[in-house]
Design an enzyme around this catalytic site. Sequence first.
Site, PDB file in Angstrom:
ATOM      1  N   LYS A 116      36.857  60.934 -28.329  1.00 40.04           N
ATOM      2  CA  LYS A 116      35.953  61.905 -29.280  1.00 40.04           C
ATOM      3  C   LYS A 116      36.547  63.441 -29.152  1.00 40.04           C
ATOM      4  CE  LYS A 116      31.787  59.097 -28.970  1.00 40.04           C
ATOM      5  NZ  LYS A 116      32.289  58.159 -28.223  1.00 40.04           N
ATOM      6  N   LYS A 158      28.261  63.262 -23.620  1.00 38.22           N
ATOM      7  CA  LYS A 158      28.871  61.991 -24.287  1.00 38.22           C
ATOM      8  C   LYS A 158      30.050  61.203 -23.825  1.00 38.22           C
ATOM      9  CE  LYS A 158      28.521  62.158 -28.705  1.00 38.22           C
ATOM     10  NZ  LYS A 158      28.579  62.618 -30.271  1.00 38.22           N
ATOM     11  N   GLY A 164      27.882  53.151 -29.605  1.00 38.06           N
ATOM     12  CA  GLY A 164      26.872  52.538 -29.074  1.00 38.06           C
ATOM     13  C   GLY A 164      25.586  53.308 -28.341  1.00 38.06           C
ATOM     14  N   ARG A 297      36.824  50.905 -37.605  1.00 40.21           N
ATOM     15  CA  ARG A 297      36.331  49.112 -37.719  1.00 40.21           C
ATOM     16  C   ARG A 297      35.269  49.218 -38.672  1.00 40.21           C
ATOM     17  NH1 ARG A 297      31.622  49.360 -35.162  1.00 40.21           N
ATOM     18  NH2 ARG A 297      31.385  50.716 -33.229  1.00 40.21           N
TER      19      ARG A 297
END
Length: 677
Positions: A116, A158, A164, A297
């Site tokens: 990220k 994070k 998820g 994905r």
Amino acid sequence: MFSKILIANRGEIAVRVIRTARKMGVKTVAVYSDADAKSLHVAMADEAVHIGPSPVGESYLVGDRIIAAALDTGAKAIHPGYGFLSENPDFVDKVTTAGLIFIGPSAASIRAMGLKDAAKLLMEKAGVPVVPGYHGDGQALVLLATKAREIGYPVLIKARAGGGGKGMRRVESPDDFAEALSGAKREAKASFGDDHVLVEKYVDKPRHIEVQVFGDNFGNAVHLFERDCSAQRRHQKVIEEAPAPGMPEAVRKAMTDAAVKAAKTIKYSGAGTIEFIVDASEGLRPDRFWFMEMNTRLQVEHPVTEMVTGVDLVEWQLRVAAGEKVPMKQDEIKLDGHAFEARIYAEDPARGFLPAIGTLHHLQFADVANSAKLRVETGVRAGDAVSPFYDPMIAKLVVHGPDRETALTVLADVLERTEIAGSITNTSFLAALARDPDFAAGDVDTGLIARKQEALTTVAPASAETIAQAALAASGMGSAAAGDPWDALAGYAHFHAGARRTVLRHGETETVALISPRPDGLFDVALDGAASHPYPLPVTDGERGASALRPVPFTGRRSRQRDEEPDRKVRVALWPGHVTVFERVASYTFAIPDPFAKAADAEAGIASMRAPMPGLVKVVKAVSGEIVRKGQPLLILEAMKMEHTVAAPHDGVIAEIAAEGAQVTDGTVLVRFEEAS
């Protein structure tokens, strides 16, 4: 087009890919672990290859075994599904080196977006707006705490890898930062093998809006509009929808343009999702959204996009991977109606959405009217088990209607008529959320569920009528209808109507029911010595199996409080040692106690805390002999890649506590207290 592909996944996404491949005339190879040997995706595939024991680290994450299975079976390409190896660039490199095709983006694209922090720096350079925060390499507590103060609380920690909701913590004040950082790092390391985190400003009224993008190997990239995934618990999505409610056309254009720019920046090929965090405190505005991350994905929630565009995204994946261009131009992709997806999990909303396991002894989904569409995406059947080794999702219910109001009404109705027995589920919670006035109005943000959690997860106590129906089903007096002629004599006596005694337990409450047959075909049911009421006997429905009882209208006389509901129906399912009563807003499961087991438990008699599910004792925060207070954290149990704090239920002295690093099964004693003096 490929003649045969291997699907490097399990469960509902493997089933989903198999269905499209079958439609296209492409043969499929499934892979499976020990736990999945008899699973639905294995039964549906043309071939299946065993790849190892149940833990993912010994099966679905062992790329070399998956590649070997593809080569051995003659598969030409590998579809990764989502999760597992789907965003692992090293696996992609190995697939291509082996002479196979990876049905997804290049390893370079995955690496560009895989972390990220690096992705946000790349997007910032490309002119895509990014959320304010610290995305650097430094990981020292002092540095990160300092950056958090500079950003301003509340902040969000994070994990830079994965998603998820794992490795993510909201922190309200500096006093909580160190503990939250420690937990986020542990969870990130366990889930992704990388404990590197970033710190970002927490947006006050955030909405999670994402854009579905699709690229090919010819430089083309299009978007398929947006999805709103703001309905989340513990940073995990539970209901998604497309398009986003209240989306102005100017904001949609700005957001989709930014998403396509992001995809083209990394020469993206295949299905991908650009996730944005949106400040909705003053409505949706073109200058109030920021790039969060890209999922390289297919997303779990991709069916809602398929419903509103009419596109089969899996078919597009196969076509583009086989060397074709994106099948449609941007101006050919149109929005049609509104769609919702609800994720049904084996979990207990009333206990903080604690994951659950169990055998799905009864599983039935509702139909919808012709004016709406329903897709049930699932990888399980009745009789299958929810395993502790994998995500506890049972199914995704996807509905489509001509507008948002219609689609949401259908979703709530379908959820209320879904029947699952054998494991606790979140269907009642999802139905309550679908009926929530704010959600129905489109006034949703990522904090909605947390603010209303108590109201959304509270289930009314079982009524006397519900208990009576459970007792009737558990008594065995309906066995004659299922084909047992001897049970037709239930309650028979020469000179009087005999009563049958049935004991039920719901939670901590035990109820004794006395059931007596009546000449008119009804049964008198007296609960715990109270006055009896007459009820009709549920009749076994052979079409649904001997373990289930068909819906029965309450006809004839009944308890006074239900007289105003003449069309009310009760559905009942019997399963080993239990009976479940389904009502439109809830389901109630009653245990049928074994008197011998109860006597053994009474002999044990020492207060203890048991593991609610299989897992790993990650951290122990108390020692034997320590005096603890009610609510004090005793240990952290890691289960299904999430951390769960186990706290003292009362004041006491610890006699024994599980060791750090211990693997425990469902029901294992974690903490034993000394007997009160």
